[in-house]
Design a protein around this motif. Structure first.
Motif, PDB file in Angstrom:
ATOM      1  N   GLU A 111       4.418   7.173  -0.938  1.00  0.00           N
ATOM      2  CA  GLU A 111       5.362   6.568   0.148  1.00  0.00           C
ATOM      3  C   GLU A 111       4.618   5.220   0.880  1.00  0.00           C
ATOM      4  O   GLU A 111       3.495   5.207   0.473  1.00  0.00           O
ATOM      5  CB  GLU A 111       4.935   7.687   1.564  1.00  0.00           C
ATOM      6  CG  GLU A 111       5.740   8.965   1.160  1.00  0.00           C
ATOM      7  CD  GLU A 111       5.423   9.832   2.510  1.00  0.00           C
ATOM      8  OE1 GLU A 111       5.803   9.275   3.685  1.00  0.00           O
ATOM      9  OE2 GLU A 111       4.756  10.755   2.526  1.00  0.00           O
ATOM     10  N   PHE A 112       5.580   4.607   1.380  1.00  0.00           N
ATOM     11  CA  PHE A 112       5.245   3.112   1.586  1.00  0.00           C
ATOM     12  C   PHE A 112       4.351   3.321   2.806  1.00  0.00           C
ATOM     13  O   PHE A 112       4.721   3.832   3.992  1.00  0.00           O
ATOM     14  CB  PHE A 112       6.436   2.260   1.981  1.00  0.00           C
ATOM     15  CG  PHE A 112       6.277   1.029   2.721  1.00  0.00           C
ATOM     16  CD1 PHE A 112       5.521  -0.077   1.836  1.00  0.00           C
ATOM     17  CD2 PHE A 112       6.317   0.739   3.898  1.00  0.00           C
ATOM     18  CE1 PHE A 112       5.177  -1.419   2.343  1.00  0.00           C
ATOM     19  CE2 PHE A 112       5.857  -0.576   4.493  1.00  0.00           C
ATOM     20  CZ  PHE A 112       5.321  -1.476   3.888  1.00  0.00           C
ATOM     21  N   ALA A 113       2.938   2.769   2.859  1.00  0.00           N
ATOM     22  CA  ALA A 113       2.358   2.894   3.938  1.00  0.00           C
ATOM     23  C   ALA A 113       1.797   1.570   4.929  1.00  0.00           C
ATOM     24  O   ALA A 113       1.548   1.575   5.916  1.00  0.00           O
ATOM     25  CB  ALA A 113       0.789   3.339   3.509  1.00  0.00           C
ATOM     26  N   ASN A 131       3.161   6.119  10.907  1.00  0.00           N
ATOM     27  CA  ASN A 131       2.396   7.265  10.369  1.00  0.00           C
ATOM     28  C   ASN A 131       1.364   7.001   9.871  1.00  0.00           C
ATOM     29  O   ASN A 131       0.364   8.061   9.787  1.00  0.00           O
ATOM     30  CB  ASN A 131       3.420   8.003   9.661  1.00  0.00           C
ATOM     31  CG  ASN A 131       4.672   8.138  10.230  1.00  0.00           C
ATOM     32  OD1 ASN A 131       4.856   8.440  11.475  1.00  0.00           O
ATOM     33  ND2 ASN A 131       5.837   8.501   9.364  1.00  0.00           N
ATOM     34  N   TYR A 132       0.767   6.088   9.617  1.00  0.00           N
ATOM     35  CA  TYR A 132      -0.928   5.729   8.692  1.00  0.00           C
ATOM     36  C   TYR A 132      -1.679   4.859   9.579  1.00  0.00           C
ATOM     37  O   TYR A 132      -2.457   4.334   9.206  1.00  0.00           O
ATOM     38  CB  TYR A 132      -0.380   4.934   7.357  1.00  0.00           C
ATOM     39  CG  TYR A 132       0.462   6.125   6.702  1.00  0.00           C
ATOM     40  CD1 TYR A 132       0.032   7.435   6.068  1.00  0.00           C
ATOM     41  CD2 TYR A 132       1.910   5.836   6.284  1.00  0.00           C
ATOM     42  CE1 TYR A 132       0.758   8.164   5.406  1.00  0.00           C
ATOM     43  CE2 TYR A 132       2.559   6.709   5.786  1.00  0.00           C
ATOM     44  CZ  TYR A 132       2.203   8.015   5.444  1.00  0.00           C
ATOM     45  OH  TYR A 132       2.658   8.858   4.664  1.00  0.00           O
ATOM     46  N   ARG A 133      -1.150   4.360  10.847  1.00  0.00           N
ATOM     47  CA  ARG A 133      -2.071   3.506  11.595  1.00  0.00           C
ATOM     48  C   ARG A 133      -3.491   4.294  11.875  1.00  0.00           C
ATOM     49  O   ARG A 133      -3.408   5.439  12.248  1.00  0.00           O
ATOM     50  CB  ARG A 133      -1.340   2.983  12.705  1.00  0.00           C
ATOM     51  CG  ARG A 133      -0.126   2.097  12.293  1.00  0.00           C
ATOM     52  CD  ARG A 133       0.491   1.509  13.536  1.00  0.00           C
ATOM     53  NE  ARG A 133       1.597   0.676  12.961  1.00  0.00           N
ATOM     54  CZ  ARG A 133       2.685   0.180  13.537  1.00  0.00           C
ATOM     55  NH1 ARG A 133       2.643   0.445  14.931  1.00  0.00           N
ATOM     56  NH2 ARG A 133       3.613  -0.446  12.932  1.00  0.00           N
ATOM     57  N   GLY A 134      -4.160   3.402  12.147  1.00  0.00           N
ATOM     58  CA  GLY A 134      -5.613   4.166  12.568  1.00  0.00           C
ATOM     59  C   GLY A 134      -6.620   4.705  11.372  1.00  0.00           C
ATOM     60  O   GLY A 134      -7.705   5.142  11.601  1.00  0.00           O
ATOM     61  N   LEU A 135      -5.936   4.499  10.289  1.00  0.00           N
ATOM     62  CA  LEU A 135      -6.700   5.037   9.074  1.00  0.00           C
ATOM     63  C   LEU A 135      -7.443   3.872   8.152  1.00  0.00           C
ATOM     64  O   LEU A 135      -8.027   4.005   7.061  1.00  0.00           O
ATOM     65  CB  LEU A 135      -5.831   5.816   8.032  1.00  0.00           C
ATOM     66  CG  LEU A 135      -5.004   6.701   8.586  1.00  0.00           C
ATOM     67  CD1 LEU A 135      -3.995   7.245   7.360  1.00  0.00           C
ATOM     68  CD2 LEU A 135      -5.781   7.871   9.027  1.00  0.00           C
ATOM     69  N   GLY A 136      -7.451   2.561   8.606  1.00  0.00           N
ATOM     70  CA  GLY A 136      -8.341   1.749   8.067  1.00  0.00           C
ATOM     71  C   GLY A 136      -7.370   0.904   6.974  1.00  0.00           C
ATOM     72  O   GLY A 136      -7.859   0.043   6.204  1.00  0.00           O
ATOM     73  N   CYS A 185       0.829  -1.192  -0.031  1.00  0.00           N
ATOM     74  CA  CYS A 185      -0.182   0.096  -0.003  1.00  0.00           C
ATOM     75  C   CYS A 185       0.910   1.219  -0.062  1.00  0.00           C
ATOM     76  O   CYS A 185       1.785   1.133   0.646  1.00  0.00           O
ATOM     77  CB  CYS A 185      -0.862   0.132   1.121  1.00  0.00           C
ATOM     78  SG  CYS A 185      -2.044   1.294   1.390  1.00  0.00           S
ATOM     79  N   ARG A 186       0.556   2.231  -0.960  1.00  0.00           N
ATOM     80  CA  ARG A 186       1.080   3.231  -0.915  1.00  0.00           C
ATOM     81  C   ARG A 186       0.456   4.487  -0.737  1.00  0.00           C
ATOM     82  O   ARG A 186      -0.874   4.571  -1.192  1.00  0.00           O
ATOM     83  CB  ARG A 186       2.406   3.628  -2.283  1.00  0.00           C
ATOM     84  CG  ARG A 186       3.008   2.210  -2.412  1.00  0.00           C
ATOM     85  CD  ARG A 186       4.129   2.582  -3.495  1.00  0.00           C
ATOM     86  NE  ARG A 186       5.359   2.147  -3.420  1.00  0.00           N
ATOM     87  CZ  ARG A 186       6.245   2.240  -2.497  1.00  0.00           C
ATOM     88  NH1 ARG A 186       6.218   3.163  -1.642  1.00  0.00           N
ATOM     89  NH2 ARG A 186       7.380   1.588  -2.659  1.00  0.00           N
ATOM     90  N   THR A 187       1.093   5.710  -0.304  1.00  0.00           N
ATOM     91  CA  THR A 187       0.243   7.009  -0.005  1.00  0.00           C
ATOM     92  C   THR A 187      -0.241   7.627  -1.545  1.00  0.00           C
ATOM     93  O   THR A 187       0.720   7.206  -2.636  1.00  0.00           O
ATOM     94  CB  THR A 187       0.780   7.722   0.720  1.00  0.00           C
ATOM     95  OG1 THR A 187       1.949   8.357   0.242  1.00  0.00           O
ATOM     96  CG2 THR A 187       1.159   7.277   2.244  1.00  0.00           C
ATOM     97  N   LEU A 188      -0.819   8.640  -1.602  1.00  0.00           N
ATOM     98  CA  LEU A 188      -0.766   9.374  -3.015  1.00  0.00           C
ATOM     99  C   LEU A 188       0.467   9.827  -3.228  1.00  0.00           C
ATOM    100  O   LEU A 188       0.889  10.304  -4.631  1.00  0.00           O
ATOM    101  CB  LEU A 188      -1.877  10.440  -2.849  1.00  0.00           C
ATOM    102  CG  LEU A 188      -3.470   9.881  -2.640  1.00  0.00           C
ATOM    103  CD1 LEU A 188      -4.294  11.185  -2.515  1.00  0.00           C
ATOM    104  CD2 LEU A 188      -3.908   9.209  -3.803  1.00  0.00           C
TER     105      LEU A 188
END
Length: 95
Positions: free
Chosen positions: A7-9, A34-39, A1-4
Motif C-alpha cells: 500500500e502507498f504510505a 493511516n501511517y502518520r506517527g510511525l516515523g 514508501c510502501r507498506t509490506l
C-alpha cells in the motif's frame, strides 16, 4: 514508501535547483494519514539526505511553508538549521 502489503504510505519529492547540482529543495512530503506517527517522514528525509550526500549535493533546503510544527524537531535532529525563509542542511561541509 510502501507498506509490506504494497500500500502507498508516503512520498518525498525534491528538485535540484542549481546548475552545479549542489542544491536540492523539497517540493513535497506526504505521509498517508493511516501511517502518520510511525516515523515515515523521518525515514524519507534520512534516505534523501544519505543519497544527496553520496551524490555531492551540498545543501538541502525546505521552505518554511512546507514545515508543520510537529516536523521542526525532526529537522533539527537531522541537522537542519532554521533560517528566515527555510530550513537548511549543509550536507557536504568539505566543499
Amino acid at each position: 514508501c510502501r507498506t509490506l502489503s504494497d500500500e502507498f504510505a508516503g512520498c518525498l519529492l525534491y528538485s535540484i535547483f542549481s546548475s552545479s547540482k549542489r542544491v536540492a529543495g523539497l517540493t513535497a512530503l506526504f505521509v498517508n494519514q493511516n501511517y502518520r506517527g510511525l516515523g515515515i517522514a523521518r525515514a524519507l528525509l534520512e534516505r534523501s539526505i544519505s543519497t544527496f550526500t553520496k551524490d555531492g549535493i551540498q545543501f538541502f533546503i525546505i521552505s518554511n511553508s512546507f514545515v508543520p510544527k510537529m516536523l521542526k524537531s525532526t529537522l533539527t535532529d537531522l541537522g537542519f538549521e532554521e533560517k528566515d525563509f527555510a530550513f537548511v542542511a549543509e550536507l557536504n561541509r568539505h566543499f
